[in-house]
Motif scaffolding. Structure first.
Motif, mmCIF file in Angstrom:
data_model
loop_
_atom_site.group_PDB
_atom_site.id
_atom_site.type_symbol
_atom_site.label_atom_id
_atom_site.label_comp_id
_atom_site.label_asym_id
_atom_site.label_seq_id
_atom_site.Cartn_x
_atom_site.Cartn_y
_atom_site.Cartn_z
ATOM 1 N N HIS A 104 47.125 47.173 31.182
ATOM 2 C CA HIS A 104 46.933 48.211 32.192
ATOM 3 C C HIS A 104 45.488 48.689 32.155
ATOM 4 O O HIS A 104 44.964 49.044 31.101
ATOM 5 N N ALA A 105 44.837 48.678 33.317
ATOM 6 C CA ALA A 105 43.450 49.152 33.410
ATOM 7 C C ALA A 105 43.398 50.551 34.019
ATOM 8 O O ALA A 105 42.720 51.431 33.496
ATOM 9 N N ARG A 106 44.128 50.741 35.120
ATOM 10 C CA ARG A 106 44.148 52.048 35.778
ATOM 11 C C ARG A 106 45.218 52.040 36.854
ATOM 12 O O ARG A 106 45.779 51.003 37.176
ATOM 13 N N ASP A 107 45.488 53.211 37.397
ATOM 14 C CA ASP A 107 46.443 53.367 38.494
ATOM 15 C C ASP A 107 45.707 53.801 39.749
ATOM 16 O O ASP A 107 44.692 54.503 39.682
ATOM 17 N N ILE A 108 46.257 53.384 40.879
ATOM 18 C CA ILE A 108 45.742 53.802 42.180
ATOM 19 C C ILE A 108 46.860 54.565 42.884
ATOM 20 O O ILE A 108 47.971 54.049 43.030
ATOM 21 N N ALA A 109 46.569 55.793 43.299
ATOM 22 C CA ALA A 109 47.532 56.582 44.079
ATOM 23 C C ALA A 109 47.396 56.158 45.533
ATOM 24 O O ALA A 109 46.326 56.289 46.134
ATOM 25 N N GLU A 110 48.480 55.618 46.092
ATOM 26 C CA GLU A 110 48.464 55.135 47.470
ATOM 27 C C GLU A 110 48.746 56.277 48.444
ATOM 28 O O GLU A 110 49.329 57.294 48.071
ATOM 29 N N ASP A 111 48.359 56.076 49.702
ATOM 30 C CA ASP A 111 48.548 57.094 50.736
ATOM 31 C C ASP A 111 50.013 57.457 50.943
ATOM 32 O O ASP A 111 50.326 58.585 51.333
ATOM 33 N N ASP A 112 50.927 56.512 50.685
ATOM 34 C CA ASP A 112 52.352 56.774 50.897
ATOM 35 C C ASP A 112 53.014 57.451 49.700
ATOM 36 O O ASP A 112 54.224 57.636 49.669
ATOM 37 N N GLY A 113 52.221 57.807 48.688
ATOM 38 C CA GLY A 113 52.747 58.481 47.506
ATOM 39 C C GLY A 113 53.120 57.540 46.374
ATOM 40 O O GLY A 113 53.426 57.988 45.273
ATOM 41 N N SER A 114 53.079 56.243 46.622
ATOM 42 C CA SER A 114 53.401 55.277 45.573
ATOM 43 C C SER A 114 52.175 55.043 44.685
ATOM 44 O O SER A 114 51.072 55.507 44.982
ATOM 45 N N THR A 115 52.398 54.322 43.606
ATOM 46 C CA THR A 115 51.323 54.009 42.660
ATOM 47 C C THR A 115 51.195 52.504 42.510
ATOM 48 O O THR A 115 52.198 51.799 42.396
ATOM 49 N N THR A 116 49.965 52.030 42.516
ATOM 50 C CA THR A 116 49.667 50.624 42.256
ATOM 51 C C THR A 116 48.980 50.537 40.905
ATOM 52 O O THR A 116 48.038 51.292 40.632
ATOM 53 N N ARG A 117 49.461 49.650 40.064
ATOM 54 C CA ARG A 117 48.853 49.420 38.755
ATOM 55 C C ARG A 117 47.812 48.317 38.868
ATOM 56 O O ARG A 117 48.077 47.256 39.452
ATOM 57 N N VAL A 118 46.654 48.561 38.318
ATOM 58 C CA VAL A 118 45.614 47.538 38.214
ATOM 59 C C VAL A 118 45.678 47.026 36.777
ATOM 60 O O VAL A 118 45.544 47.808 35.826
ATOM 61 N N LEU A 119 45.903 45.724 36.652
ATOM 62 C CA LEU A 119 46.011 45.088 35.341
ATOM 63 C C LEU A 119 44.876 44.101 35.173
ATOM 64 O O LEU A 119 44.358 43.554 36.150
ATOM 65 N N THR A 120 44.502 43.845 33.929
ATOM 66 C CA THR A 120 43.442 42.882 33.671
ATOM 67 C C THR A 120 43.792 42.015 32.468
ATOM 68 O O THR A 120 44.481 42.458 31.554
ATOM 69 N N ARG A 121 43.318 40.803 32.544
ATOM 70 C CA ARG A 121 43.410 39.905 31.397
ATOM 71 C C ARG A 121 42.035 39.299 31.191
ATOM 72 O O ARG A 121 41.457 38.727 32.108
ATOM 73 N N ARG A 122 41.543 39.460 29.992
ATOM 74 C CA ARG A 122 40.216 38.935 29.665
ATOM 75 C C ARG A 122 40.348 37.579 28.980
ATOM 76 O O ARG A 122 41.297 37.330 28.251
ATOM 77 N N ARG A 123 39.351 36.761 29.236
ATOM 78 C CA ARG A 123 39.296 35.453 28.599
ATOM 79 C C ARG A 123 39.161 35.656 27.088
ATOM 80 O O ARG A 123 38.399 36.518 26.645
ATOM 81 N N ALA A 124 39.910 34.891 26.338
ATOM 82 C CA ALA A 124 39.795 34.960 24.880
ATOM 83 C C ALA A 124 38.407 34.485 24.465
ATOM 84 O O ALA A 124 37.898 33.502 25.002
ATOM 85 N N VAL A 125 37.810 35.204 23.556
ATOM 86 C CA VAL A 125 36.483 34.831 23.066
ATOM 87 C C VAL A 125 36.652 33.632 22.130
ATOM 88 O O VAL A 125 37.466 33.657 21.193
ATOM 89 N N GLN A 126 35.894 32.598 22.426
ATOM 90 C CA GLN A 126 35.957 31.400 21.578
ATOM 91 C C GLN A 126 35.106 31.627 20.339
ATOM 92 O O GLN A 126 33.977 32.106 20.424
ATOM 93 N N PRO A 127 35.645 31.279 19.153
ATOM 94 C CA PRO A 127 34.847 31.437 17.937
ATOM 95 C C PRO A 127 33.640 30.502 17.981
ATOM 96 O O PRO A 127 33.739 29.387 18.480
ATOM 97 N N THR A 128 32.533 31.018 17.476
ATOM 98 C CA THR A 128 31.317 30.184 17.453
ATOM 99 C C THR A 128 31.195 29.533 16.088
ATOM 100 O O THR A 128 31.768 29.993 15.104
#
Length: 174
Positions: free
Chosen positions: A147-171
């Motif tokens: 979960h990154a953040r929520d967006i309050a929509e005009d109709d009163g509902s909520t949209t979740r913004v999700l993120t997935r980051r690329r795994a850091v490759q070991p050097t």
């Protein structure tokens, strides 16, 4: 040009004109469309949307969009595209209700994320999901979205913004 992708059980390939009826049927199913974009649209609007895949998205190479097939039958829709909501790329997918609960949503979402990381070279991928869409939130959580953040929509509902980051490759050790 949108490439063809394969998973264990799915084939993602660019739409063909003969996919229009299956596309419209998918998007007209309220169990599906309630979670897509601004919600259910008219049949005419969905037909126009399908047309724009060819006249705009593919013609201008704007982003990747696929018909999702299993055993030769179209069972879904998938995209990865730039989004202003998160200043990055967002995955979008929908499957026919007949296959819900079979693990295909997870397989499809993983394929889109892998494509974003490997083919597009993205460092992170986003998804926006209605807060009430517990099934999609669970699928995305299981494959590493946070979960990154929520967006309050005009109709009163909520949209979740999700993120997935690329795994850091070991050097290598120096």
């Amino acid at each position: 040009m949108t490439p063809t992708l394969r998973t264990e059980r799915l084939l993602l390939e660019p739409y063909a004109p003969e996919d229009q009826e299956d596309f419209v049927t998918l998007f007209q199913d309220r169990r599906v469309s309630q979670w897509m974009g601004d919600g259910p649209a008219t049949e005419a609007e969905d037909r126009a949307l399908f047309g724009r895949i060819f006249t705009k998205v593919y013609a201008q190479d704007l982003f990747d969009v696929w018909a999702v097939r299993r055993n030769g039958v179209m069972i879904g829709h998938a995209e990865i595209k730039p989004t202003d909501v998160a200043q990055g790329h967002e995955i979008i997918y929908a499957l026919v209700p007949d296959v819900w609960g079979s693990g295909l949503g997870r397989e499809l979402a993983e394929a889109l994320v892998s494509y974003g990381f490997d083919a597009l070279g993205l460092a992170e991928v986003y998804a926006t999901v209605a807060a009430s869409n517990s099934a999609s939130l669970a699928v995305l959580s299981r494959i590493g979205f946070e979960h990154a953040r929520d967006i309050a929509e005009d109709d009163g509902s909520t949209t979740r913004v999700l993120t997935r980051r690329r795994a850091v490759q070991p050097t290598g050790q120096e």
